[in-house]
Design a protein around this motif. Sequence first.
Motif, PDB file in Angstrom:
ATOM      1  N   THR A  90       0.859  -1.174   0.000  1.00 12.07           N
ATOM      2  CA  THR A  90       0.000   0.000   0.000  1.00 12.07           C
ATOM      3  C   THR A  90       0.899   1.229   0.000  1.00 12.07           C
ATOM      4  OG1 THR A  90      -0.130  -0.079   2.399  1.00 12.07           O
ATOM      5  CG2 THR A  90      -1.901  -1.141   1.204  1.00 12.07           C
ATOM      6  N   ASN A  91       0.740   2.041  -0.999  1.00 12.14           N
ATOM      7  CA  ASN A  91       1.622   3.201  -1.225  1.00 12.14           C
ATOM      8  C   ASN A  91       3.075   2.756  -1.248  1.00 12.14           C
ATOM      9  OD1 ASN A  91      -0.525   4.915  -1.568  1.00 12.14           O
ATOM     10  ND2 ASN A  91      -0.690   5.358   0.626  1.00 12.14           N
ATOM     11  N   GLU A  92       3.826   3.013  -0.148  1.00  9.11           N
ATOM     12  CA  GLU A  92       5.244   2.637  -0.171  1.00  9.11           C
ATOM     13  C   GLU A  92       5.519   1.408   0.670  1.00  9.11           C
ATOM     14  OE1 GLU A  92       7.158   5.992   1.585  1.00  9.11           O
ATOM     15  OE2 GLU A  92       7.071   7.195  -0.237  1.00  9.11           O
ATOM     16  N   HIS A 135       0.159  -3.579  -5.880  1.00  9.60           N
ATOM     17  CA  HIS A 135       0.618  -2.274  -5.401  1.00  9.60           C
ATOM     18  C   HIS A 135      -0.522  -1.271  -5.526  1.00  9.60           C
ATOM     19  CE1 HIS A 135       4.102   0.902  -5.432  1.00  9.60           C
ATOM     20  NE2 HIS A 135       3.201   1.129  -4.516  1.00  9.60           N
ATOM     21  N   LEU A 136      -1.098  -0.898  -4.372  1.00  7.53           N
ATOM     22  CA  LEU A 136      -2.242   0.002  -4.376  1.00  7.53           C
ATOM     23  C   LEU A 136      -1.802   1.393  -3.940  1.00  7.53           C
ATOM     24  CD1 LEU A 136      -4.705  -2.422  -2.557  1.00  7.53           C
ATOM     25  CD2 LEU A 136      -4.549  -2.018  -5.025  1.00  7.53           C
ATOM     26  N   ILE A 189      -1.978  -0.161  -9.083  1.00  9.60           N
ATOM     27  CA  ILE A 189      -3.342   0.327  -9.245  1.00  9.60           C
ATOM     28  C   ILE A 189      -3.579   1.618  -8.476  1.00  9.60           C
ATOM     29  CG2 ILE A 189      -5.769  -0.262  -8.824  1.00  9.60           C
ATOM     30  CD1 ILE A 189      -4.702  -3.258  -9.149  1.00  9.60           C
ATOM     31  N   GLY A 190      -4.027   2.628  -9.186  1.00 12.05           N
ATOM     32  CA  GLY A 190      -4.402   3.883  -8.543  1.00 12.05           C
ATOM     33  C   GLY A 190      -5.846   3.786  -8.079  1.00 12.05           C
ATOM     34  N   LEU A 191      -6.072   3.968  -6.783  1.00  8.73           N
ATOM     35  CA  LEU A 191      -7.428   3.794  -6.251  1.00  8.73           C
ATOM     36  C   LEU A 191      -8.185   5.108  -6.145  1.00  8.73           C
ATOM     37  CD1 LEU A 191      -6.847   1.211  -3.379  1.00  8.73           C
ATOM     38  CD2 LEU A 191      -7.832   0.806  -5.625  1.00  8.73           C
TER      39      LEU A 191
END
Lengths: 415, 252
Positions: free
Chosen positions: A78-80, A151-152, A182-184
């Motif tokens: 998640t993010n980094e 990777h969100l 993926i860009g949420l």
Amino acid sequence: MTVIKTIPYRSTFLAQEAADAWKYFQEAGYPDSKNENWRFSNPTPWLNLNGERISSDNDFEEELSSYIIPNSIPIIITNEKLVVPQSLPEGIQVINIDATSKGKMSKDSFVDVADYHTSSFVAENTALFQNYIFIHIAEDIKPEHPIHLIHLVKAESGCRLFPRIHVNIAKGAEIEIWKTEIGLDNASHFINLVTEVVICENAHLKWTNSQEMNHNTGHISSFNISLKKDASAKYNSFEFGGGFVRNDIHTHFDEPNGDCEINSLFIPNGKQHIDISTMVHHKNPLCSSRQLVKGILSGNSTAVFRGLANVYKDAGKTDAQQNNKNLILSPSARVNSIPQLEIYEDDVKCSHGSTTGQIEEEALFYLQSRGINRTDAMGLMVRGFANEVVDKVENQDMNGYIQNSLIKKMEGMIQ
Amino acid sequence: MIEIKNLHVNVEEKEILKGISLEVKPGELHVIMGRNGTGKSTLANVLAGKDKYEVSKGSITYEKRNLLDLSPEERACVGLFLSFQYPVSIPGVNMMYFLKAAVNAIRKSQGNDEMDAVDFLAMIREKLKKVDLDESFIHRSVNDGFSGGEKKRNEILQMITLEPRLAILDETDSGLDIDALKIVAQGVNDYRSPDRSFILITHYQRILNYMQPDFVHVLMNGKLVKSGTMELAKELEKKGYSWIEEELAEAG
């Protein structure tokens, strides 16, 4: 040179590297159009220079399950940050090294692959990353199922992210890794991602990447592969999303008899800009590389392909092939293709080629004359063009995932 | 079935067809013969609806419709089919995918349900046998890397799969060895029925040894200058085209 807002670089984990990288970064600054490698891509508007580093931990819980692909080992980023998985098959180790945890790891257990002395963005990431996501596949391990890195990204608008992933594949191991990015949300983000992969002697990697960030995101990625003796890598990338995308793919044949295949498909529409830059360093003899990079452009989109095969002196019996094909669906879309070969050795087999064209009217008429309307006929042909890359993904579950993403992306692209 | 009246066609401002009239009734097989460059393929392309062909005069009525009002795909959906002289290769587009899309587009236009994958496969297997093609054929890209014979058999495969009522065969016999020619001719003969019509465009009389045409026409300088039966084709095979030219010159 762009003025850089001072963010204190890391002074704990890999502290010396961070200091060196920061020094290089301060001197070099962000690239501009005077830099040949960035001549057709201007990252400046996408850097979020006044933005903050990602701070809060967003809650991703509810979203996780829908991104899982069957018959795979899901690992969430998640993010980094890595969400530490409950349990993993034997021989697979996945850890998140927090930058504040001093000296948890000796420098010998990993090797630098990404070179921060030649790229400002790699230097910036090397100085600033807060989490070192470390994946280790033990010797001779051949897991039944692929690892799926999900990777969100979901964060405050204007924020800056520096994810760092290091994969080590020990001697004789064989692994398939997928990464879906993926860009949420729809907010503006600047992502500077560095991935390093070390493939040890007689180890084999297949990697498939699907980049699906939102169109307000600037996504700079540096993917670095080091191949040891008799090792092989197959890297497939699909660039669907992102407003400004740069993917640098660096392959280093650090020992003889390596094999590397790079396949990439980029599909910008609207105002997207996608820049694929590959560099294959044939430093050792008996290595072969094959690159197939295809682009499908519509709307006002722009794209760049820059491919370099660099054959060093004494890298005899090198076989380097490179092929770029682009399909332009709209009169206002534009692509720049720069295939390059640099050869300092005689006993080599190298080829490169690049073609850019539109949908062939003759073929469209053929399909229409069989009852298929013009839009569907174009769809068939565009998918046919894409399939040459999509079908490089042998795993049927992942192939299906990419096919679906492709269909979704094509909706509205063809008129 | 189809009635062409006084058809004039220009290609890039140049008049290629100069007043063609032809009526084809259900069940009939018409042969149009002529030398290269007389307008044979232009006629085929105009019937199929290719652009860049400008109809300056005349009309084409197909089953009471003005054919010229229809797009190429609409023509296919109302039962018209062109077997191409030079089928174009479409790399990456799988035959199976293409044929299924075509079959279902036509079914849909006729108000029928789309065919599912299982039924389609069963149907296409039968059709493949009729043109002596292996099942692996439908997993290849459309015409990509096909031999000359495979390309023409593929056209016949599409014809018997899409089941048109009017098939225009443009030089479907050219470039075929005798075995392939027999297969193509057999495919057409099997497909003949009292409600299906054919316009066969050809250079040579050769394929007619395996078919029974109802009428034979000679196309010369953009006009149908002579019509007859199988006897005319035989005469052309023996004497060539120049005697017709002489006849025309005498008639002034």
